[in-house]
Design a protein around this motif. Structure first.
Motif, PDB file in Angstrom:
ATOM      1  N   MET A  15     -17.065 -19.233 -22.786  1.00 62.19           N
ATOM      2  CA  MET A  15     -16.337 -18.803 -21.600  1.00 62.19           C
ATOM      3  C   MET A  15     -15.087 -18.020 -21.969  1.00 62.19           C
ATOM      4  O   MET A  15     -14.779 -16.989 -21.376  1.00 62.19           O
ATOM      5  CB  MET A  15     -15.962 -20.000 -20.735  1.00 62.19           C
ATOM      6  CG  MET A  15     -15.355 -19.613 -19.394  1.00 62.19           C
ATOM      7  SD  MET A  15     -14.670 -21.025 -18.531  1.00 62.19           S
ATOM      8  CE  MET A  15     -13.284 -21.407 -19.582  1.00 62.19           C
ATOM      9  N   LEU A  55     -16.557 -16.661 -10.682  1.00 61.62           N
ATOM     10  CA  LEU A  55     -16.873 -18.035 -11.094  1.00 61.62           C
ATOM     11  C   LEU A  55     -16.234 -18.350 -12.442  1.00 61.62           C
ATOM     12  O   LEU A  55     -15.650 -19.423 -12.632  1.00 61.62           O
ATOM     13  CB  LEU A  55     -18.388 -18.227 -11.169  1.00 61.62           C
ATOM     14  CG  LEU A  55     -18.861 -19.627 -11.599  1.00 61.62           C
ATOM     15  CD1 LEU A  55     -18.393 -20.683 -10.603  1.00 61.62           C
ATOM     16  CD2 LEU A  55     -20.374 -19.669 -11.749  1.00 61.62           C
ATOM     17  N   PHE A  56     -16.321 -17.415 -13.390  1.00 57.96           N
ATOM     18  CA  PHE A  56     -15.698 -17.615 -14.701  1.00 57.96           C
ATOM     19  C   PHE A  56     -14.191 -17.789 -14.569  1.00 57.96           C
ATOM     20  O   PHE A  56     -13.591 -18.656 -15.196  1.00 57.96           O
ATOM     21  CB  PHE A  56     -16.003 -16.432 -15.628  1.00 57.96           C
ATOM     22  CG  PHE A  56     -17.339 -16.529 -16.301  1.00 57.96           C
ATOM     23  CD1 PHE A  56     -17.756 -17.704 -16.911  1.00 57.96           C
ATOM     24  CD2 PHE A  56     -18.189 -15.439 -16.327  1.00 57.96           C
ATOM     25  CE1 PHE A  56     -18.994 -17.790 -17.532  1.00 57.96           C
ATOM     26  CE2 PHE A  56     -19.430 -15.515 -16.949  1.00 57.96           C
ATOM     27  CZ  PHE A  56     -19.829 -16.694 -17.550  1.00 57.96           C
ATOM     28  N   THR A  58     -12.573 -18.839 -11.973  1.00 58.18           N
ATOM     29  CA  THR A  58     -12.310 -20.120 -11.314  1.00 58.18           C
ATOM     30  C   THR A  58     -12.418 -21.279 -12.293  1.00 58.18           C
ATOM     31  O   THR A  58     -11.601 -22.213 -12.253  1.00 58.18           O
ATOM     32  CB  THR A  58     -13.286 -20.324 -10.143  1.00 58.18           C
ATOM     33  OG1 THR A  58     -13.203 -19.221  -9.237  1.00 58.18           O
ATOM     34  CG2 THR A  58     -12.978 -21.603  -9.380  1.00 58.18           C
ATOM     35  N   VAL A  59     -13.411 -21.227 -13.177  1.00 54.96           N
ATOM     36  CA  VAL A  59     -13.552 -22.258 -14.200  1.00 54.96           C
ATOM     37  C   VAL A  59     -12.332 -22.257 -15.120  1.00 54.96           C
ATOM     38  O   VAL A  59     -11.761 -23.310 -15.432  1.00 54.96           O
ATOM     39  CB  VAL A  59     -14.841 -22.036 -15.017  1.00 54.96           C
ATOM     40  CG1 VAL A  59     -14.900 -23.010 -16.198  1.00 54.96           C
ATOM     41  CG2 VAL A  59     -16.075 -22.213 -14.136  1.00 54.96           C
ATOM     42  N   ASN A  76     -11.252 -16.287  -2.702  1.00 53.94           N
ATOM     43  CA  ASN A  76     -12.688 -16.559  -2.724  1.00 53.94           C
ATOM     44  C   ASN A  76     -13.260 -16.611  -1.312  1.00 53.94           C
ATOM     45  O   ASN A  76     -14.406 -16.223  -1.075  1.00 53.94           O
ATOM     46  CB  ASN A  76     -12.970 -17.873  -3.452  1.00 53.94           C
ATOM     47  CG  ASN A  76     -12.833 -17.734  -4.955  1.00 53.94           C
ATOM     48  OD1 ASN A  76     -12.720 -16.629  -5.479  1.00 53.94           O
ATOM     49  ND2 ASN A  76     -12.821 -18.852  -5.658  1.00 53.94           N
ATOM     50  N   ILE A  88     -18.069 -21.713  -4.163  1.00 52.41           N
ATOM     51  CA  ILE A  88     -17.735 -21.096  -5.449  1.00 52.41           C
ATOM     52  C   ILE A  88     -16.522 -21.786  -6.074  1.00 52.41           C
ATOM     53  O   ILE A  88     -16.516 -22.133  -7.265  1.00 52.41           O
ATOM     54  CB  ILE A  88     -17.451 -19.590  -5.265  1.00 52.41           C
ATOM     55  CG1 ILE A  88     -18.741 -18.817  -4.984  1.00 52.41           C
ATOM     56  CG2 ILE A  88     -16.754 -19.018  -6.504  1.00 52.41           C
ATOM     57  CD1 ILE A  88     -19.647 -18.644  -6.176  1.00 52.41           C
ATOM     58  N   THR A  89     -15.488 -21.994  -5.275  1.00 51.01           N
ATOM     59  CA  THR A  89     -14.272 -22.636  -5.791  1.00 51.01           C
ATOM     60  C   THR A  89     -14.547 -24.069  -6.213  1.00 51.01           C
ATOM     61  O   THR A  89     -14.076 -24.524  -7.266  1.00 51.01           O
ATOM     62  CB  THR A  89     -13.164 -22.621  -4.723  1.00 51.01           C
ATOM     63  OG1 THR A  89     -12.951 -21.290  -4.261  1.00 51.01           O
ATOM     64  CG2 THR A  89     -11.863 -23.157  -5.292  1.00 51.01           C
ATOM     65  N   GLY A  92     -16.735 -24.073  -9.474  1.00 48.27           N
ATOM     66  CA  GLY A  92     -15.950 -23.600 -10.606  1.00 48.27           C
ATOM     67  C   GLY A  92     -14.899 -24.615 -11.042  1.00 48.27           C
ATOM     68  O   GLY A  92     -14.690 -24.850 -12.235  1.00 48.27           O
ATOM     69  N   THR A  93     -14.252 -25.232 -10.053  1.00 47.96           N
ATOM     70  CA  THR A  93     -13.238 -26.239 -10.346  1.00 47.96           C
ATOM     71  C   THR A  93     -13.842 -27.457 -11.046  1.00 47.96           C
ATOM     72  O   THR A  93     -13.272 -27.984 -12.008  1.00 47.96           O
ATOM     73  CB  THR A  93     -12.540 -26.685  -9.050  1.00 47.96           C
ATOM     74  OG1 THR A  93     -11.910 -25.553  -8.437  1.00 47.96           O
ATOM     75  CG2 THR A  93     -11.487 -27.744  -9.330  1.00 47.96           C
ATOM     76  N   LEU A  95     -16.644 -27.524 -12.809  1.00 46.81           N
ATOM     77  CA  LEU A  95     -17.076 -27.123 -14.155  1.00 46.81           C
ATOM     78  C   LEU A  95     -15.895 -27.109 -15.118  1.00 46.81           C
ATOM     79  O   LEU A  95     -15.985 -27.606 -16.245  1.00 46.81           O
ATOM     80  CB  LEU A  95     -17.731 -25.736 -14.107  1.00 46.81           C
ATOM     81  CG  LEU A  95     -19.179 -25.684 -13.617  1.00 46.81           C
ATOM     82  CD1 LEU A  95     -19.618 -24.229 -13.430  1.00 46.81           C
ATOM     83  CD2 LEU A  95     -20.103 -26.385 -14.615  1.00 46.81           C
ATOM     84  N   GLY A  96     -14.780 -26.533 -14.664  1.00 52.71           N
ATOM     85  CA  GLY A  96     -13.593 -26.502 -15.512  1.00 52.71           C
ATOM     86  C   GLY A  96     -13.064 -27.888 -15.816  1.00 52.71           C
ATOM     87  O   GLY A  96     -12.672 -28.190 -16.955  1.00 52.71           O
TER      88      GLY A  96
END
Length: 223
Positions: A15, A55-56, A58-59, A76, A88-89, A92-93, A95-96
């Motif tokens: 990433m 998405l990237f 956001t992560v 977003n 999406i948010t 992404g959140t 995943l991060g």
């Protein structure tokens, strides 16, 4: 679990390399994307790959919060619509947060053991099961508590990942919905009264929940 952790660390490396490539391809300063309009314009410049790019970002934001979260949620919502923007948010959140959790679990416990007092580390270790779920959920409902610190603390603890993920998913969703609606109301409908009401609710409701939780905890300890 070790294999999952290694996969998340590899995902983190990939990433960062992709984000570095994005920056080299389209350089941008934090100041330019620290507004809703600036973030939207920058994202649209990627054309067909814009959803993946956002998405990237956001992560990455969930790992290292360099952009105000309300800006990200609002942008977003503008880019993808209210429902898809929330999705999406949210994804992404999570995943991060998951990447930070597994990296901390892999590398952070030994680091913490060398720096924290034995009693303090024991308290962190005890954050497990349903009790750990409630702690993470309560912290998520505090808008002023740094999200990366929650992710790192959970990773250093013995909390099961599924409990962490569930608490994070539930705890982050109200703010994602609220901030997205806030941005939409200010940018599209120009309804500043609604925007102010949403902001007040996002501040007041978590405070009341925390106060109620603390009162219940104290009453539960009384003989």
């Amino acid at each position: 679990m070790k294999r999952i952790t290694n996969n998340f660390i590899l995902s983190l490396v990939i990433m960062f390399l992709l984000l570095l490539g994005l920056y080299i391809y389209k350089p941008i300063s934090l100041r330019e994307i620290s507004t809703v309009e600036g973030f939207v314009d920058y994202s649209k410049s990627f054309g067909a790959v814009m959803p993946l790019t956002v998405l990237f970002i956001t992560v990455f934001q969930a790992i290292i919060p360099v952009i105000p979260f309300v800006i990200l949620c609002s942008a977003n919502g503008v880019l993808f619509g209210f429902s898809n923007g929330i999705l999406i948010t949210w994804l992404g959140t999570l995943l991060g947060a998951s990447i930070t959790f597994f990296v901390s679990r892999k590398l952070g416990y030994e680091w913490a053991a060398k720096r924290y007092k034995r009693d303090s580390l024991k308290q962190i270790e005890q954050m497990n099961g349903f009790r750990g779920f409630l702690i993470i959920l309560a912290l998520r409902l505090l808008p002023y508590f740094p999200a990366p610190l929650i992710n790192i603390s959970a990773g250093v603890s013995r909390l099961n990942f599924l409990w962490f993920l569930l608490a994070s998913a539930l705890g982050k969703l109200p703010f994602i919905i609220g901030y997205t609606l806030l941005g939409y109301s200010l940018l599209h409908t120009k309804n500043y009264i609604l925007g102010a009401t949403i902001m007040a609710a996002l501040i007041l409701i978590p405070y009341l929940i925390m106060k109620k939780t603390k009162r219940t905890s104290v009453q539960g300890k009384e003989p």
